[in-house]
Design a protein around this motif. Structure first.
Motif, PDB file in Angstrom:
ATOM      1  N   VAL A 112     -34.140 -57.612 -46.841  1.00 39.74           N
ATOM      2  CA  VAL A 112     -35.302 -58.490 -46.682  1.00 39.74           C
ATOM      3  C   VAL A 112     -35.461 -58.964 -45.246  1.00 39.74           C
ATOM      4  CG1 VAL A 112     -35.308 -59.257 -49.071  1.00 39.74           C
ATOM      5  CG2 VAL A 112     -33.919 -60.476 -47.394  1.00 39.74           C
ATOM      6  N   GLY A 113     -34.415 -58.838 -44.431  1.00 43.37           N
ATOM      7  CA  GLY A 113     -34.526 -59.351 -43.067  1.00 43.37           C
ATOM      8  C   GLY A 113     -34.257 -58.349 -41.971  1.00 43.37           C
ATOM      9  N   SER A 114     -33.813 -57.135 -42.324  1.00 39.93           N
ATOM     10  CA  SER A 114     -33.423 -56.213 -41.254  1.00 39.93           C
ATOM     11  C   SER A 114     -33.572 -54.758 -41.662  1.00 39.93           C
ATOM     12  CB  SER A 114     -31.965 -56.472 -40.846  1.00 39.93           C
ATOM     13  OG  SER A 114     -31.091 -56.125 -41.905  1.00 39.93           O
ATOM     14  N   VAL A 115     -33.602 -53.913 -40.630  1.00 40.65           N
ATOM     15  CA  VAL A 115     -33.581 -52.461 -40.776  1.00 40.65           C
ATOM     16  C   VAL A 115     -32.390 -51.951 -39.976  1.00 40.65           C
ATOM     17  CG1 VAL A 115     -34.753 -50.305 -40.174  1.00 40.65           C
ATOM     18  CG2 VAL A 115     -36.073 -52.221 -41.098  1.00 40.65           C
ATOM     19  N   THR A 116     -31.496 -51.194 -40.631  1.00 42.23           N
ATOM     20  CA  THR A 116     -30.293 -50.684 -39.969  1.00 42.23           C
ATOM     21  C   THR A 116     -30.195 -49.186 -40.193  1.00 42.23           C
ATOM     22  OG1 THR A 116     -29.169 -52.793 -40.376  1.00 42.23           O
ATOM     23  CG2 THR A 116     -27.794 -50.932 -39.753  1.00 42.23           C
ATOM     24  N   VAL A 117     -29.917 -48.463 -39.111  1.00 39.72           N
ATOM     25  CA  VAL A 117     -29.857 -47.004 -39.154  1.00 39.72           C
ATOM     26  C   VAL A 117     -28.576 -46.528 -38.481  1.00 39.72           C
ATOM     27  CG1 VAL A 117     -30.933 -44.877 -38.315  1.00 39.72           C
ATOM     28  CG2 VAL A 117     -32.365 -46.744 -39.154  1.00 39.72           C
ATOM     29  N   GLY A 118     -27.968 -45.489 -39.060  1.00 38.62           N
ATOM     30  CA  GLY A 118     -26.817 -44.853 -38.433  1.00 38.62           C
ATOM     31  C   GLY A 118     -26.978 -43.344 -38.480  1.00 38.62           C
ATOM     32  N   TRP A 119     -26.450 -42.639 -37.489  1.00 40.65           N
ATOM     33  CA  TRP A 119     -26.647 -41.188 -37.455  1.00 40.65           C
ATOM     34  C   TRP A 119     -25.551 -40.456 -36.712  1.00 40.65           C
ATOM     35  CZ3 TRP A 119     -28.792 -44.478 -33.982  1.00 40.65           C
ATOM     36  CH2 TRP A 119     -28.777 -44.128 -32.633  1.00 40.65           C
ATOM     37  N   ILE A 120     -25.410 -39.184 -37.084  1.00 42.39           N
ATOM     38  CA  ILE A 120     -24.575 -38.199 -36.391  1.00 42.39           C
ATOM     39  C   ILE A 120     -25.373 -36.905 -36.405  1.00 42.39           C
ATOM     40  CG2 ILE A 120     -22.376 -36.949 -36.316  1.00 42.39           C
ATOM     41  CD1 ILE A 120     -22.424 -39.830 -38.613  1.00 42.39           C
ATOM     42  N   GLY A 121     -25.761 -36.402 -35.241  1.00 38.16           N
ATOM     43  CA  GLY A 121     -26.554 -35.173 -35.197  1.00 38.16           C
ATOM     44  C   GLY A 121     -27.972 -35.425 -34.738  1.00 38.16           C
ATOM     45  N   ASP A 122     -28.898 -34.547 -35.165  1.00 37.67           N
ATOM     46  CA  ASP A 122     -30.270 -34.648 -34.670  1.00 37.67           C
ATOM     47  C   ASP A 122     -31.311 -34.913 -35.757  1.00 37.67           C
ATOM     48  OD1 ASP A 122     -30.213 -32.195 -35.897  1.00 37.67           O
ATOM     49  OD2 ASP A 122     -30.995 -31.052 -34.185  1.00 37.67           O
ATOM     50  N   SER A 123     -30.878 -35.331 -36.950  1.00 39.38           N
ATOM     51  CA  SER A 123     -31.857 -35.844 -37.908  1.00 39.38           C
ATOM     52  C   SER A 123     -32.267 -37.236 -37.442  1.00 39.38           C
ATOM     53  CB  SER A 123     -31.265 -35.881 -39.318  1.00 39.38           C
ATOM     54  OG  SER A 123     -31.076 -34.557 -39.804  1.00 39.38           O
ATOM     55  N   ARG A 124     -33.513 -37.616 -37.700  1.00 35.55           N
ATOM     56  CA  ARG A 124     -34.082 -38.782 -37.018  1.00 35.55           C
ATOM     57  C   ARG A 124     -34.510 -39.908 -37.951  1.00 35.55           C
ATOM     58  NH1 ARG A 124     -37.995 -36.089 -32.325  1.00 35.55           N
ATOM     59  NH2 ARG A 124     -36.330 -34.938 -31.255  1.00 35.55           N
ATOM     60  N   ALA A 125     -34.681 -41.083 -37.340  1.00 36.15           N
ATOM     61  CA  ALA A 125     -35.260 -42.248 -38.020  1.00 36.15           C
ATOM     62  C   ALA A 125     -36.393 -42.784 -37.165  1.00 36.15           C
ATOM     63  CB  ALA A 125     -34.207 -43.339 -38.227  1.00 36.15           C
ATOM     64  N   TYR A 126     -37.578 -42.939 -37.781  1.00 36.39           N
ATOM     65  CA  TYR A 126     -38.756 -43.461 -37.093  1.00 36.39           C
ATOM     66  C   TYR A 126     -39.174 -44.777 -37.746  1.00 36.39           C
ATOM     67  CZ  TYR A 126     -39.540 -38.768 -35.093  1.00 36.39           C
ATOM     68  OH  TYR A 126     -39.428 -37.577 -34.420  1.00 36.39           O
ATOM     69  N   TRP A 127     -39.455 -45.776 -36.916  1.00 37.30           N
ATOM     70  CA  TRP A 127     -40.023 -47.020 -37.403  1.00 37.30           C
ATOM     71  C   TRP A 127     -41.537 -46.984 -37.191  1.00 37.30           C
ATOM     72  CZ3 TRP A 127     -39.892 -50.961 -40.439  1.00 37.30           C
ATOM     73  CH2 TRP A 127     -40.748 -52.048 -40.223  1.00 37.30           C
ATOM     74  N   LEU A 128     -42.273 -47.211 -38.260  1.00 37.21           N
ATOM     75  CA  LEU A 128     -43.732 -47.247 -38.201  1.00 37.21           C
ATOM     76  C   LEU A 128     -44.191 -48.649 -38.543  1.00 37.21           C
ATOM     77  CD1 LEU A 128     -44.483 -43.932 -40.139  1.00 37.21           C
ATOM     78  CD2 LEU A 128     -43.919 -44.239 -37.716  1.00 37.21           C
ATOM     79  N   GLY A 129     -44.945 -49.263 -37.655  1.00 36.74           N
ATOM     80  CA  GLY A 129     -45.374 -50.644 -37.832  1.00 36.74           C
ATOM     81  C   GLY A 129     -46.501 -50.781 -38.836  1.00 36.74           C
ATOM     82  N   PRO A 130     -47.141 -51.929 -38.879  1.00 37.45           N
ATOM     83  CA  PRO A 130     -48.196 -52.207 -39.852  1.00 37.45           C
ATOM     84  C   PRO A 130     -49.493 -51.463 -39.537  1.00 37.45           C
ATOM     85  CG  PRO A 130     -47.964 -54.040 -38.333  1.00 37.45           C
ATOM     86  CD  PRO A 130     -46.848 -53.090 -38.027  1.00 37.45           C
TER      87      PRO A 130
END
Length: 283
Positions: free
Chosen positions: A133-151
């Motif tokens: 409810v208060g945060s977004v947390t991401v972890g990775w190893i390699g080249d798969s990605r995480a994108y944040w898209l706003g409102p």
């Protein structure tokens, strides 16, 4: 059918794929899709789950130069998700859950190796997220990605949260690379992955507290190859007031396939803030 060579057909000797050509996972507040696209076998894997108000997802991409890459991807996705949910259930913070999940995924991937693999045991990339409810947390190893898209209408807020663990991306970001890799500054070869032959399996972790609603998209390079730019990706996704997670995951997968489908595709969508639903995983 069963045979003396586990995972292979008794009649023809061909190995059975672990993954499905297509999988759609929908828990309402978090969803994911993976598709074989135009490849012979699907070596991507996805897993999604939730605990209370928190949602979690894992996306993995089997490294094509390794043996049984689909086995590695599925082991990592399933092991990582279950470990994250267990950590959250035990009271762990999101960052701790991400690290716990990545370590479990690394162990699960190492366990898929057999003596006959030689120098190319099953391996994969890994990206995972926990949204609370208060945060977004991401972890990775390699080249798969995480994108944040706003409102709605905030394309300028779209950003890629991860840095590819490839030679070119790490050099461009001023990150260290193995000795000698700096001689190949345009190479997209991975310097980090999960597998029995990997020396560095600790995830890089980022966390932030969004001030407005938005969506987190995890994906393999089957999608990011066609939409590497966060703003271009955001343009393909309805704003926060439209589109369910599963609809968005399906639309992005369809976009990648129709754009050429050169590789397997895996996409997970996690809205922020998450909505309370019953607890459970989907793998």
């Amino acid at each position: 059918m069963p045979s003396g060579n586990p995972g292979h057909c008794e009649r023809c000797g061909q190995r059975w794929p672990v993954g499905r050509d297509r999988a759609d996972l929908d828990l309402g507040t978090v969803a994911a899709v993976t598709d074989r696209a135009r490849r012979r076998r699907n070596e991507d894997a996805v897993a999604v789950g939730r605990f209370g108000r928190a949602t979690a997802a894992v996306v993995c991409d089997g490294v094509s130069t390794s043996l049984r890459a689909d086995v590695a991807a599925h082991a990592a996705a399933e092991g990582g998700l279950m470990a994250m949910l267990s950590a959250l259930a035990g009271g762990a913070a999101a960052t701790e859950a991400i690290v716990t999940g990545a370590r479990a995924a690394a162990a699960a991937t190492r366990a898929t190796a057999v003596a006959d693999d030689g120098a190319v045991p099953p391996s994969c990339t890994y990206v995972a997220a926990v949204v609370t409810v208060g945060s977004v947390t991401v972890g990775w190893i390699g080249d798969s990605r995480a994108y944040w898209l706003g409102p709605d209408g905030a394309a300028d807020e779209a950003t890629c949260l991860t840095i590819d663990d490839s030679i070119v991306a790490r050099i461009q970001a001023g990150r260290p690379v193995p000795p000698g890799a700096e001689l190949h500054p345009t190479s997209r070869a991975l310097v980090r992955w999960l597998g029995a032959d990997s020396a560095d399996t600790e995830p890089e972790v980022v966390t932030f507290q969004p001030t407005r609603p938005g969506r987190l998209v995890l994906c393999t390079d089957g999608l990011s190859h066609y939409l590497p730019d966060p703003v271009a990706l955001a343009a393909q996704v309805p704003g926060a007031s439209g589109g369910t997670p599963i609809a968005i995951a399906r639309d992005l997968t369809r976009f990648a396939v129709e754009s050429g489908g050169h590789d397997n595709v895996a996409v997970a969508v996690l809205p922020f803030p998450p909505v309370a639903r019953p607890t459970g995983p989907a793998v």
